[in-house]
Design an enzyme around this catalytic site. Sequence first.
Site, PDB file in Angstrom:
ATOM      1  N   PHE A 119       7.704 -19.561  31.556  1.00  0.00           N
ATOM      2  CA  PHE A 119       6.499 -18.862  31.243  1.00  0.00           C
ATOM      3  C   PHE A 119       5.495 -19.213  32.542  1.00  0.00           C
ATOM      4  O   PHE A 119       4.175 -18.799  32.738  1.00  0.00           O
ATOM      5  CB  PHE A 119       5.605 -19.203  29.866  1.00  0.00           C
ATOM      6  CG  PHE A 119       6.347 -18.879  28.821  1.00  0.00           C
ATOM      7  CD1 PHE A 119       6.726 -17.782  28.405  1.00  0.00           C
ATOM      8  CD2 PHE A 119       6.940 -20.270  28.170  1.00  0.00           C
ATOM      9  CE1 PHE A 119       7.529 -17.741  27.252  1.00  0.00           C
ATOM     10  CE2 PHE A 119       7.563 -20.008  27.186  1.00  0.00           C
ATOM     11  CZ  PHE A 119       8.067 -18.757  26.605  1.00  0.00           C
ATOM     12  N   THR A 121      14.620 -14.897  28.623  1.00  0.00           N
ATOM     13  CA  THR A 121      13.964 -13.661  28.702  1.00  0.00           C
ATOM     14  C   THR A 121      15.310 -12.546  28.305  1.00  0.00           C
ATOM     15  O   THR A 121      15.166 -11.492  28.096  1.00  0.00           O
ATOM     16  CB  THR A 121      13.379 -13.166  30.088  1.00  0.00           C
ATOM     17  OG1 THR A 121      14.384 -13.790  30.930  1.00  0.00           O
ATOM     18  CG2 THR A 121      12.181 -13.927  30.097  1.00  0.00           C
ATOM     19  N   GLY A 181       9.992  -3.745  34.634  1.00  0.00           N
ATOM     20  CA  GLY A 181       9.784  -5.257  34.013  1.00  0.00           C
ATOM     21  C   GLY A 181       9.002  -5.146  32.979  1.00  0.00           C
ATOM     22  O   GLY A 181       8.003  -4.978  33.056  1.00  0.00           O
ATOM     23  N   GLU A 234       5.103 -10.290  30.866  1.00  0.00           N
ATOM     24  CA  GLU A 234       3.682 -10.667  31.039  1.00  0.00           C
ATOM     25  C   GLU A 234       2.903  -9.447  30.205  1.00  0.00           C
ATOM     26  O   GLU A 234       1.876  -9.811  29.499  1.00  0.00           O
ATOM     27  CB  GLU A 234       3.054 -10.504  32.294  1.00  0.00           C
ATOM     28  CG  GLU A 234       4.206 -10.986  33.270  1.00  0.00           C
ATOM     29  CD  GLU A 234       3.898 -12.254  33.763  1.00  0.00           C
ATOM     30  OE1 GLU A 234       5.030 -12.808  34.698  1.00  0.00           O
ATOM     31  OE2 GLU A 234       3.108 -13.000  33.588  1.00  0.00           O
TER      32      GLU A 234
HETATM   33 MO1  MOS Z   1       5.303 -15.920  34.724  1.00  0.00          MO
HETATM   34  S1  MOS Z   1       3.445 -16.617  35.183  1.00  0.00           S
HETATM   35  O1  MOS Z   1       6.563 -16.918  35.325  1.00  0.00           O
HETATM   36  O2  MOS Z   1       5.513 -15.914  32.902  1.00  0.00           O
END
Ligand code: MOS
Length: 767
Positions: A266, A493, A729, A732
């Site tokens: 993260f 991920t 993508g 985030e």
């Molecule tokens: Mo990103 S800040 O590497 O989740």
Amino acid sequence: MNTVPRPAPRPEASQQPQADTGSGTVAVGDALPRIDGRLKVTGQARYAAEHPAPDLCHGVVVSSAIARGRITAMHLDEARAVPGVIDILWHGHRPRTRRLDLFYKDMIAPGGSPYKPLYSDGIVYSGQPIALVLADSFEAARCAAALVRVDYEREAHETGLDSNLPQARKPTGFKAGFSKPPKPTGDAPAAFAAAAHTVDLDFHSGAEHHNPMEMHASTVIRGPDGHLTIHDKTQGSQNSRWQVSHVFGLSSDKVTVKNAFVGGAFGSGLRPQYNLLLAVMASLHLGRSVRVVLTRQQMFTFGHRPQTWQRVRLAADARGRLQAVMHDAIAATSRLEDYVEVVVNWSGQLYRCDNVQLGYKLVPLDHATPMDMRAPGAAHGVFALEVAMDELACQVGMDPLALRVANYAERDAAKDLPYSSKELHACYTQGAERFGWSARNPEPRSMREGRELIGWGMATGTWDALQMFARARAVLDAQGHLVVESAASDIGTGTYTVMAQIAAAAMGLPLAHVTFRLGDSTLPVAPVEGGSSHVTTVGSAVEGACEKLQKALLKRAQGLAGSPLRGLKFADVECTGGVLRSRREPGRAVGLADIVAAGGDGQQLEVKYLLLPNILKQKKYVRATHSAVFCEVRVDEELGTVRVTRVVSAVAAGRIVNPLTARSQIIGGVVWGISQALHEETLNDEAQGRFMNHNLSEYHVPVNADIHDIDVLFVAEDDRIVSRLGAKGVGEIGSVAVAAAVSNAIRHATGRRLCDKPFTPDKVMAP
Ligand code: MOS
């Protein structure tokens, strides 16, 4: 001291995730389960601290107890007397490292002077590593580390942002991906003064710390020839390799860094952490293999989402059209480096407004340099903007969704550029429909069940759609098996899965015939896995490599005697079902394995591909992902508790390569957003200059009982400007709008506006 008995080491699996079932072909857009799942749930996937070595030595870090000053004496005799202790490294007893800042800079270091572990007697933050105890077992090392006593000469420290706001100054630089705030447009103060409706809110956000499941760790395995193979918890094996090579003056072929499996990161693994340099230092010093694992408490000692103060002023006319947007942020950094995440830029981009003024400043404090943490900048900045927008809707007397639609930006006003794609409207309409938003009674305190007030809130989310550069190598063997490689990372991920999927789809092969290799610094160059950009970057490189491979296959096939493909152009052929064939006349076909086998080398066909973003084209557009988040909260005013009982997140992120893994990213983001709203904050003790709640019993994160219904939907979008795959993508974007939607729902439930995360019972009940 006896070492704790251990079970026999478990068998090493192939360590290479590989789809084991399914002979059918796959497509981009298929919901495929992750191919590394079996290795993970059976415990065969090894994380950084789990790799064995015959002569392994364990290092445990001693952390500074003061925030600023210097070490005047280290008392090590008691620690050295612990059975099993081998040595203790500290600034007066360690192998040589290079001295210049330059050599300590990792690939994404911000401006300034990077922290150098065990470099000198200087203390620059509480928790900094000051010694490494090396022993035969982790237990002996940890016991001895607790016996190290240190004399300090203290100096006055400053660790609180709010008490140091007057020290704010402009950042000395902006790192790639974070541009400085744009120049003001129009006259925001004048428009604000003249407007029918205004909102002026302050936001104080405390620090947050990374708590992935896997603690940061490095296992340095020393080969007989002195080669170092390092299993590091990192988001970029090549970044770690680069720093180790530079700090210790080792040529790059003397060091290999691997990160085959990462238990969440993260952002915490974007920069190499001090455990890496310490483990290498010890390995060079002892001439043997060394493992350094941070404790959970030490996970609070190498960087954090910075404390941030914000002020957002919005003005609108009587019909809710924005007249002014003013957003100022002051964030903490360290005295070593200027960590920038800008915070305010999205406020000039998300809505249509002619008068915009944005400011961003830093205050250096005696903490570790802050670091990227999922949606860095947006987690604070878009939160503040979206809470202010909701308050503006209350002032104007408009539905919050209607206010956002009334100010919808078809192009970016600040930069005067179109969006590469923007299906935010679809997020609004489909999300609202799924949630049932139209049934909302605008009146606060209008819904109640039993003891609980119920509120509905919404917010807009946005995150940048980034693309970096990467290389990929594709090798097809004579059995028709494809291996694609890039030094990418899979931080949980789904990289293994989607890259194999992209390659299998491009080559018309079953997933089981494709292996994607990542997590090794010797593979073709790839960026750190950060900013939700791995699919747009590495995914595009993988697809590009496969296209190049097909061109090579066609060329070789056309060289065969009596080739049925003779005369066909690349556009006339397709790869499917293990053959290369004419699109128009499918009977004209050659098996891929036959083409490979016919080559001069006989065994395989290999291509390399370099993906470079088309910057000239991309810079003509603003590139971003968007979301609309709707949520329901239930507030017990007598206990001050808030439950988020229902969330709908509607996301526009271009083409979704794998809806299953993408959905998991958004669910995880929503959970973290709820955590930011209700649970997470690292409290700073200004007297001690230290983060107080540095453990999981006091640093709260949600448990299953805190999480209720989460509904994710992806709206149709396809963006060939951001990537050749059409993808933008995900990652985030899942967390960005959530905490704001919760604040807005609490306002609707109770009539009370909460601006300072987390919304704990004391704030909910405050008079
Ligand atoms: Mo990103 S800040 O590497 O989740």
